[in-house]
Design an enzyme around this catalytic site. Structure first.
Site, short mmCIF file in Angstrom:
data_model
loop_
_atom_site.label_atom_id
_atom_site.label_comp_id
_atom_site.label_asym_id
_atom_site.label_seq_id
_atom_site.Cartn_x
_atom_site.Cartn_y
_atom_site.Cartn_z
N ARG A 1 14.00 -21.02 32.58
CA ARG A 1 14.33 -22.00 31.54
C ARG A 1 15.51 -21.56 30.68
O ARG A 1 15.73 -22.10 29.59
CB ARG A 1 13.11 -22.29 30.65
N LEU A 2 16.29 -20.62 31.16
CA LEU A 2 17.50 -20.21 30.44
C LEU A 2 18.68 -21.01 30.98
O LEU A 2 19.60 -20.49 31.59
CB LEU A 2 17.72 -18.70 30.59
#
Length: 215
Positions: free
Chosen positions: A194-195
């Protein structure tokens, strides 16, 4: 068996296809958009030119719908529609909107915000005349966004206007193009853990400023 409303909380996907690096991206957002749209077309993404259009009515409530981009250049992003529709009335009262492309297979999103204006009559005529005959008749047949008694109304209207105009229906006065003139672009590339990569372009005194945003 678990309820679907509970099970969807466990749906997960790891985004690992690509990256978006501000040191490698074009300095102008239109070039980045052109690159990504071409890649979506080459990847045979379903409906790569489909975009969500968000408008706001006089009651300050937003509404969205899917439209198809039919042209773009340095002036903006173009689509065509019935100007008597809900979106047409909302844009008449508030000429600002947002667009979003979501290419799921490529794990990419493009968001565009800006002011909306009419395309010229010449542009609207040219695109209308390029459409299939059934679509041109359909522009006359559908009182878009208005209540109707049933599908038979549309069929009857289509037959009526086909008989009236034959093979050369003129462009309806209520039908034409819109152009969103971008003031802000955002490009989102899904990344692992989720970066995600997010690059934002904003217009400042005629120059595009590029910024990385936290996901």
């Amino acid at each position: 068996m678990r309820k679907l409303s509970e099970a969807i909380a466990d749906l997960r996907k790891s985004y690992e296809q690509a990256e978006l690096d501000e040191t490698q991206s074009p300095s102008a957002p239109l070039a980045q958009f052109d690159q990504w749209l071409r890649q979506a077309i080459d990847a045979e993404v379903p409906e790569p030119n489909a975009m969500t259009l968000a408008t706001v009515g006089s009651d300050l409530r937003p509404s969205t719908r899917i439209v198809l981009v039919k042209g773009y250049d340095e002036r903006g992003i173009v689509w065509y529609t019935n100007r008597d529709s809900r979106k047409g009335h909302e844009l008449a009262g508030n000429p600002f909107a947002a667009l979003q492309f979501h290419w799921v297979e490529l794990e990419r999103v493009v968001r565009i915000e800006g002011r909306v204006e009419f395309t010229s009559d010449e542009e609207s005529d040219r695109y209308y005349d390029s459409r299939p005959l059934d679509s041109r008749i359909g522009a006359w047949a559908s009182p878009q966004s208005q209540p109707i008694a049933g599908r038979t109304v549309l069929v009857a209207n289509a037959a009526k206007y086909a008989a009236q105009y034959g093979l050369t229906p003129p462009r309806p006065p209520h039908w034409g193009g819109y152009r969103l003139v971008p003031q802000r672009w955002e490009f989102w590339q899904g990344r692992k853990s989720r970066l995600h990569d997010r690059l934002c372009y904003t217009l400042d005194q005629g120059q595009w400023q590029r910024t990385r945003l936290a996901p």
